[in-house]
Design an enzyme around this catalytic site. Structure first.
Site, mmCIF file in Angstrom:
data_model
loop_
_atom_site.group_PDB
_atom_site.id
_atom_site.type_symbol
_atom_site.label_atom_id
_atom_site.label_comp_id
_atom_site.label_asym_id
_atom_site.label_seq_id
_atom_site.Cartn_x
_atom_site.Cartn_y
_atom_site.Cartn_z
ATOM 1 N N GLY A 195 0.759 -1.226 0.000
ATOM 2 C CA GLY A 195 0.000 0.000 0.000
ATOM 3 C C GLY A 195 0.799 1.291 0.000
ATOM 4 O O GLY A 195 0.245 2.355 -0.274
ATOM 5 N N ASP A 196 2.083 1.219 0.315
ATOM 6 C CA ASP A 196 2.932 2.424 0.327
ATOM 7 C C ASP A 196 4.354 2.015 -0.033
ATOM 8 O O ASP A 196 5.308 2.287 0.696
ATOM 9 C CB ASP A 196 2.876 3.090 1.705
ATOM 10 C CG ASP A 196 3.458 4.502 1.701
ATOM 11 O OD1 ASP A 196 3.722 5.036 0.608
ATOM 12 O OD2 ASP A 196 3.667 5.068 2.788
ATOM 13 N N LEU A 197 4.475 1.367 -1.175
ATOM 14 C CA LEU A 197 5.723 0.680 -1.531
ATOM 15 C C LEU A 197 6.700 1.615 -2.235
ATOM 16 O O LEU A 197 6.775 1.672 -3.463
ATOM 17 C CB LEU A 197 5.427 -0.536 -2.412
ATOM 18 C CG LEU A 197 6.602 -1.480 -2.659
ATOM 19 C CD1 LEU A 197 7.093 -2.100 -1.358
ATOM 20 C CD2 LEU A 197 6.218 -2.567 -3.649
#
Length: 287
Positions: A195-197
């Site tokens: 989700g926040d790579l």
């Protein structure tokens, strides 16, 4: 410096600290490496803001979700809680960093594909969480187009409009884009994503393998993780080849990648201000 109340609280649960060293890198929470008298080491992040307890508890839940997938190394959760004077904390195993072995990027790409193989009947999650310090709603939705519009893009646009960072023309363009999502994005089962790579949210452990940290998890479109990884320079080309070998993306990803990146650009507008507005408008004008 580690707050005395946190040190005392940890001692009450059997963690006696000999020394603590601040760790930089995060822009939301304080973090430290803890050296204990019994030679154990831990990583702790802490804060006393109004939302800190909720942020750190949902981060712990996200790490647990990723751990359960057994696709890639995730830091073990030791405990999470709050001191009597209101300092929220998350205590994790300390992962000693090392040099990337020759197969690091190949392993990372294949592992991310394995993570994405964990699917759900609907898009969303059983709890809402955060991206950075911003709330991230995860209500269950039956289609990706509905989830991406209602749970991701439109809430961020509303925040930016309230702060007068974006205008009514931007909002109209976004609504127009949302009407096209069902025909632009491939139909796939909802995948478990980090989700926040970006590059700040993975580590290399002492064995030279990848570790994921600081998630903003949901069952979403797997192309979100690939798009975010490309937003600020991208990862090594071997990573993308390994992912594609494990689970090829549908044709046309390069043309729709910016649609997924739009969410993260809106997040950056709301976190960091007007410098990201031109990038948001560039995407909106294209679609």
């Amino acid at each position: 410096m580690l707050p005395k109340s946190l040190q005392s609280h940890l001692q009450e649960i059997g963690i006696t600290i000999q020394n603590s060293q601040p760790i930089s890198g995060g822009d939301i929470n304080h973090a430290a490496l803890l050296d204990c008298v019994d030679q154990r080491q831990f990583f702790v992040k802490f804060n006393n803001t109004k939302v800190a307890s909720e942020m750190l508890s949902t981060e712990a839940k996200g790490l647990q979700v990723l751990q359960a997938a057994q696709a890639i190394r995730i830091p073990k959760i030791i405990t999470q809680g709050q001191t009597p004077d209101g300092i929220a904390f998350l205590l994790l195993e300390y992962i000693q960093s090392g040099s990337r072995r020759s197969t690091f990027w190949q392993q990372f790409g294949a592992s991310l594909a394995a993570l994405h193989r964990n699917t759900s009947p609907q898009f969303g999650l059983d709890h809402s969480n955060f991206i950075g310090s911003l709330p991230q709603s995860n209500q269950w939705r039956d289609t990706w187009a509905l989830f991406y519009a209602e749970e991701r893009l439109l809430p961020q646009m509303q925040l930016a409009r309230t702060a007068k960072l974006l205008d009514s023309n931007d909002e109209k363009r976004l609504h127009s884009l949302c009407q096209q999502l069902h025909s632009i994005c491939p139909t796939e089962a909802p995948s478990l994503i980090h989700g926040d790579l970006w590059s700040g949210n993975f580590l290399c452990d002492a064995r030279g393998g990848p570790v994921l940290i600081d998630p903003a998890v949901a069952y979403a479109h797997r192309e979100m993780d690939l798009a975010m990884s490309r937003l600020f320079g991208g990862f090594d080309a071997v990573f993308y080849r390994a992912y594609d070998e494990a689970w090829p993306l549908e044709p046309g990803f390069e043309q729709r990648m910016e649609i997924y990146q739009l969410y993260y650009l809106l997040v950056h507008v709301n976190l960091f201000g007007r410098s990201y507005v031109p990038a948001v408008r560039s995407v909106l004008q294209q679609f």
